[in-house]
Design an enzyme around this catalytic site. Structure first.
Site, short mmCIF file in Angstrom:
data_model
loop_
_atom_site.label_atom_id
_atom_site.label_comp_id
_atom_site.label_asym_id
_atom_site.label_seq_id
_atom_site.Cartn_x
_atom_site.Cartn_y
_atom_site.Cartn_z
CB SER A 1 -0.89 0.00 1.24
OG SER A 1 -0.09 0.27 2.37
CE LYS A 2 -0.88 6.63 -3.23
NZ LYS A 2 -2.27 6.89 -3.43
NE ARG A 3 0.53 0.60 6.22
CZ ARG A 3 1.14 -0.54 6.48
NH1 ARG A 3 2.25 -0.55 7.17
NH2 ARG A 3 0.65 -1.69 6.05
#
Ligand code: GLU
Length: 492
Positions: free
Chosen positions: A259-261
């Protein structure tokens, strides 16, 4: 006609929903389909699945197609290219889906559902409260014509639901995952056409894959839960199922779903960060597939040659940015200086180092900068920092160690010799080239009778403030005579 090992004409597709930029996972699916098609001399189709009207946009579609083109993934047929199965955008095929929905309705395999959003939500909440899987319990399954007319008269606009066979096992023989069994017990009858007449993905996709004669559906594991819903529709309409291959999820280094994380997830973000398309493609290929030999740096034709679904792993792939950087560095080192220069210029322009038009001198300077840094870059954007380090007259030692280098006793002598050399060269900065800089350094070591380190390290710190970096014989011409003198005069 070239056929796959299974004796079918290979037709595969990438069918993105244009609801955002092309993601890493989508790009990998596109790549695996492309490789599979090329390997078996088949056709690769790109279809746009835009039936989610609220979330789809032409801007996203453009972004996805532009990213595919940037990656070098070309398609034989589909959106923007045309082909025998046009149109390739689902919102332009609505009549087709209606025909098949009508068939399912006529055969009693689908039915109109008049339940409102509120009623469905209440049912959901009730099931959750009872600890059951939320699903549609079939309130409209057996409505009589009269009941239907009444609901219709109330102004309700129905959805069309697929009648899921009770307690039925759906069996999938997946080319990657092997046999997978799904129980329809908690599935509930699902919507195939929304109340505005627009089909949902699980329905439209089956119709299109059939009509476009898709032989293999290669996609991410996140779609595995959709597959039984699609298989039931194939079976209900008496359609031949394509073969399925669900490629493993892409996880971050902490093994949670990418994910963007974990950093950028869109292809365009990697493009903007200075990754080369061939490096990203190579990296994507290794996310879930392993080539037969030891070699991991592979060109697209080599990947085509070696690709097979047999070597696609069931286990999740881990997105390791350090590996991508390493691969990118390998490609940067293989790239010609002319191409690197062209690729680097936009980064330097964006950083405000150059204006929109470069002079011949600026272009030559950039080429030299690329020659100086080619071996050290893992990403093109890093060139900006190198360039910034060459701008301006003032330099400060980066740390105590560097400051101490300037205290060494031979330093005044080295600098005096270097200055003399520079001043004797009455040429402008553009004409001070690498051989001249090399000759100059050689002369200083000879004249001062000092070992290389005693000459080069202080000069490096004087000129850059740093203990490490590109070769001095690159730095000197990059700074030019006046640049070198200015830095020396400011520091000493
Ligand atoms: N439109 C789907 C998506 O973008 C495609 C899934 C499939 O390949 O069937 O996720």
């Amino acid at each position: 006609m070239v056929v796959s090992a299974d004796n079918v004409k290979v037709r595969v597709r990438f069918a993105p929903s244009p609801t955002g930029p092309l993601h890493i996972g989508g790009a990998r699916s596109a790549l695996f389909n492309y490789l599979f098609a090329k390997k078996y001399g088949g056709n690769f189709v790109v279809r746009i699945e835009d039936t989610d009207l609220e979330r789809s946009s032409r801007e996203s579609e453009e972004n996805i197609l532009a990213s595919l083109r940037w990656l070098g993934i070309t398609w034989d047929e589909g959106i923007g290219v045309g082909g025998a199965y046009e149109p390739y955008r689902q919102t332009e095929r609505l009549d087709t889906y209606q025909r098949f929905a009508a068939q399912l309705l006529a055969e009693g395999k689908a039915y109109y559902c008049y339940c409102t959003e509120e009623e469905l939500e209440a049912e959901r909440q009730m099931l959750i409260k009872q600890g059951e899987t939320p699903r549609y319990l079939g309130k409209c399954r057996e409505l009589s014509t009269k009941e239907r007319e009444k609901l219709q008269a109330e102004g309700r606009r129905p959805t069309i639901r697929f009648r899921v066979p009770d307690n039925h096992l759906v069996i999938l023989n997946d080319l990657v995952r092997g046999e997978v069994t799904f129980d329809t017990g908690t599935m509930g009858d699902y919507v195939i056409v929304k109340s505005d007449g627009i089909p949902v993905y699980n329905f439209a996709c089956v119709i299109d894959d059939t009509l476009m004669e898709i032989s293999h559906v290669i996609r991410g594991e996140e779609h595995l839960s959709n597959t039984p819903r699609q298989l039931l529709i194939y079976d209900a309409l008496g359609l031949t199922r394509p073969q399925f291959a669900h490629v493993s999820l892409i996880l971050g280094k902490d093994r949670s779903k990418m994910s963007k994380r974990h950093g950028a997830t869109s292809v365009v973000a990697y493009q903007e960060a200075g990754y080369l398309p061939e490096a990203l493609i190579n990296f994507l290929a290794l996310l879930g597939w392993s080539p037969p030999g030891e070699e991991e740096i592979l060109s697209l034709p080599e990947m085509v040659q070696y690709f097979s679904l047999d070597r696609v792993a069931k286990n999740p792939a881990v997105f390791d940015i350090d590996k991508l950087k390493w691969i990118n560095g390998c490609y940067i080192r293989q790239t010609s200086l002319d191409r690197l220069t062209e690729l680097a210029i936009p980064f330097l322009q964006k950083a405000g180092i150059f204006g929109p038009e470069l002079t011949a001198e600026e272009r030559a300077w950039t080429r030299l900068l690329m020659e100086a840094t080619q071996d050290r870059l893992s990403c093109l954007s890093e060139v900006v920092e190198h360039a910034q380090g060459l701008i301006g007259d003032a330099v400060t030692p980066e740390n105590e160690e560097a400051a101490l280098v300037l205290q060494e006793e031979q330093v005044p002598l080295v600098i005096r010799h270097f200055k003399q050399q520079l001043e004797s060269l009455e040429v402008d900065k553009a004409s001070l080239d690498v051989p001249q800089a090399k000759a100059m350094l050689k002369k200083i070591t000879k004249e001062t009778k000092l070992g290389g380190r005693k000459v080069f390290m202080p000069l490096r710190v004087c000129l850059t403030g740093k203990m490490h970096g590109p070769e001095l014989y690159h730095i000197i011409p990059l700074l030019g005579i006046s640049g070198c003198l200015a830095r020396l005069n400011k520091l000493v």
